[in-house]
Design an enzyme around this catalytic site. Structure first.
Site, PDB file in Angstrom:
ATOM      1  N   ASN A 372      61.205 132.856  -8.060  1.00  0.00           N
ATOM      2  CA  ASN A 372      61.467 132.975  -6.632  1.00  0.00           C
ATOM      3  C   ASN A 372      60.860 131.779  -5.860  1.00  0.00           C
ATOM      4  O   ASN A 372      59.800 131.295  -6.208  1.00  0.00           O
ATOM      5  CB  ASN A 372      60.807 134.281  -6.177  1.00  0.00           C
ATOM      6  CG  ASN A 372      61.400 134.811  -4.914  1.00  0.00           C
ATOM      7  OD1 ASN A 372      62.369 134.261  -4.405  1.00  0.00           O
ATOM      8  ND2 ASN A 372      60.828 135.881  -4.408  1.00  0.00           N
ATOM      9  N   HIS A 373      61.562 131.340  -4.820  1.00  0.00           N
ATOM     10  CA  HIS A 373      61.094 130.220  -4.007  1.00  0.00           C
ATOM     11  C   HIS A 373      60.940 130.677  -2.551  1.00  0.00           C
ATOM     12  O   HIS A 373      61.806 131.398  -2.068  1.00  0.00           O
ATOM     13  CB  HIS A 373      62.109 129.068  -4.082  1.00  0.00           C
ATOM     14  CG  HIS A 373      61.788 127.955  -3.114  1.00  0.00           C
ATOM     15  ND1 HIS A 373      60.869 126.973  -3.417  1.00  0.00           N
ATOM     16  CD2 HIS A 373      62.252 127.704  -1.862  1.00  0.00           C
ATOM     17  CE1 HIS A 373      60.790 126.142  -2.387  1.00  0.00           C
ATOM     18  NE2 HIS A 373      61.610 126.558  -1.429  1.00  0.00           N
ATOM     19  N   PRO A 374      59.960 130.273  -1.807  1.00  0.00           N
ATOM     20  CA  PRO A 374      58.817 129.452  -2.227  1.00  0.00           C
ATOM     21  C   PRO A 374      57.646 130.333  -2.655  1.00  0.00           C
ATOM     22  O   PRO A 374      57.201 131.185  -1.885  1.00  0.00           O
ATOM     23  CB  PRO A 374      58.464 128.688  -0.953  1.00  0.00           C
ATOM     24  CG  PRO A 374      58.821 129.651   0.155  1.00  0.00           C
ATOM     25  CD  PRO A 374      59.935 130.522  -0.361  1.00  0.00           C
TER      26      PRO A 374
END
Ligand SMILES: Cc1cc2nc3c(=O)[nH]c(=O)nc-3n(C[C@H](O)[C@H](O)[C@H](O)COP(=O)(O)OP(=O)(O)OC[C@H]3O[C@@H](n4cnc5c(N)ncnc54)[C@H](O)[C@@H]3O)c2cc1C
Length: 388
Positions: A372-374
């Site tokens: 997952n980002h950020p």
């Protein structure tokens, strides 16, 4: 004959909130049949203990089995004048102090001493850590330890390595510590002294010889890998059992003991998997498994991955781009041997590494996984991506 029940001594602040002595069966619903006695226990015989309450009264109890979970307490080093000083605090007492000390001297550069040095430097105290070892956190990876030291000194923490404290005396509204270093004797004034010279297991006070339970030289209860003591009806868990002094160990010790009573009893301290831990500095230092030096000493052929925290986008979002991430991999199998993360949110990231190590997943799982980002954990792609 009196009916016997299993008894547990200790158990982490589960007493009545007002600390009332003899308020024995409080909150039965919450404890579903468990009676909590708020008093101090000591053995009288193999199956007999005395519980002494705050008002001086006491009672005797008998049980078939006992589970010792009495934790540990701060060790007070034998330094002349320290015990008598009005400015000396344990970690608990210092947290209860309402006024910020302008000058804080910390005796001991272990994990608790460093956590407090980091917090109080952030609060604005002038912090000096006095440590008799020459080397800074010698059990940690040397490169990561250097990064920790840089971060603390950049925030004004003075590290006095290789210094012994000869005496403490109170003078007016401060304490004066006399230190001996290779350069000779010197004096240091402090408005508060934190005594963080390690913790000792609460074993001796339990009068364990009366129950046939042996102690180690350090006062911990001697246990085997099933956490059985030298008495067949007594087990010990948590800090008093002399292992790693971390909160996650104590409930996991329960997972070792319970199946011996109600299951297959196969879980032991040897097969329970890796135990990660975090030292809550700013940023936190989290570790699981071997350091590079330890892996080399065990004759592994290693690959080492490094990533400065400043290379992680989320660290900039958090405005905490300080630190270093390091991981050690077995070059032959690709399995992770250990990781040392000195960076924001490392306390959560390290659990992912623990999971991979326990599941024997190769480092490529983290290198190539979609994260997952950020987040800070997406940096694991880059950290392990640096390995050939
Ligand atoms: C300042 C500080 C910070 C810490 N930070 C962390 C951290 O961030 N993460 C982490 O994992 N660990 C941390 N720890 C360590 C963690 O708190 C301990 O490892 C953990 O609490 C041990 O749990 P335990 O169940 O063994 O004992 P405890 O939680 O200490 O419980 C033992 C209980 O037994 C009672 N007792 C003792 N003797 C008797 C007796 N004779 N009769 C009856 N009752 C008795 C005690 O009063 C206590 O209530 C920290 C410790 C300190 C001091």
């Amino acid at each position: 004959m009196k009916k016997r029940r299993p008894l547990s001594c200790g158990g982490g602040g589960k007493g009545p909130p007002d600390g009332h002595a003899r308020q024995k069966n409080y909150d039965k619903a919450a404890f579903s049949g468990v009676a909590v006695l708020t008093g101090t226990a000591a053995f009288l015989g193999e199956h007999r203990i005395r519980v002494t309450y705050g008002d001086g009264s006491s009672e005797e109890l008998t049980a078939d089995r006992f589970f010792l979970n009495t934790g540990s307490r701060p060790f007070l080093p034998p330094i002349a004048g320290l015990k008598e000083s009005a400015f000396a605090y344990t970690s608990e007492a210092l947290m209860a102090r309402r006024v910020l000390p302008r000058r804080l001297a910390i005796i001991g550069g272990g994990y608790i001493g460093l956590e407090f040095s980091s917090h109080f430097a952030n609060f604005g105290s002038q912090v000096t850590v006095i440590q008799d070892w020459e080397q800074f956190i010698p059990r940690e990876d040397a490169e990561v330890a250097r990064s920790v030291l840089e971060s603390l000194t950049a925030r004004g923490v003075q590290m006095r390595m290789g210094a012994a404290i000869q005496s403490v005396r109170d003078e007016g509204d401060c304490a004066v510590l006399t230190l001996r270093t290779t350069a000779g004797a010197e004096e240091l004034e402090a408005d508060a002294i934190l005594v963080a010279a390690g913790r000792r297991p609460n074993g001796k006070e339990l009068n364990l010889p009366a129950a046939g339970v042996e102690l180690t030289d350090r006062g911990a209860v001697k246990v085997d890998e099933h956490l059985r003591t030298s008495a067949p009806h007594i087990w010990a868990m948590g800090d008093v059992a002399g292992g790693l002094q971390f909160t996650c160990i104590s409930p996991d010790d329960f997972r070792i003991i319970k199946p011996q009573l109600l299951g297959d009893g196969r879980r032991t301290t040897q097969n329970r998997g890796e135990a990660p831990y975090t030292v809550f500095l700013d940023p936190p230092l989290s570790r699981v498994g071997l350091s590079e030096q330890e892996a080399l000493e065990r004759r592994y052929e290693v690959k080492v991955a490094r990533l400065p925290a400043g290379a992680i986008p989320k660290a900039h979002v958090l405005r905490r781009p300080t630190g270093l991430l390091k991981a050690v991999v077995d070059a032959r199998t690709g399995l992770i041997l250990g990781a040392h993360f000195f960076c924001a949110e490392s306390q959560g990231m390290i659990n992912l590494i623990k999971l991979c190590m326990d599941a024997k997943l190769p480092y490529a799982t983290l290198r190539d996984g979609i994260f997952n980002h950020p987040t800070m954990s997406e940096a694991l792609n880059d950290l392990f991506g640096a390995l050939k």
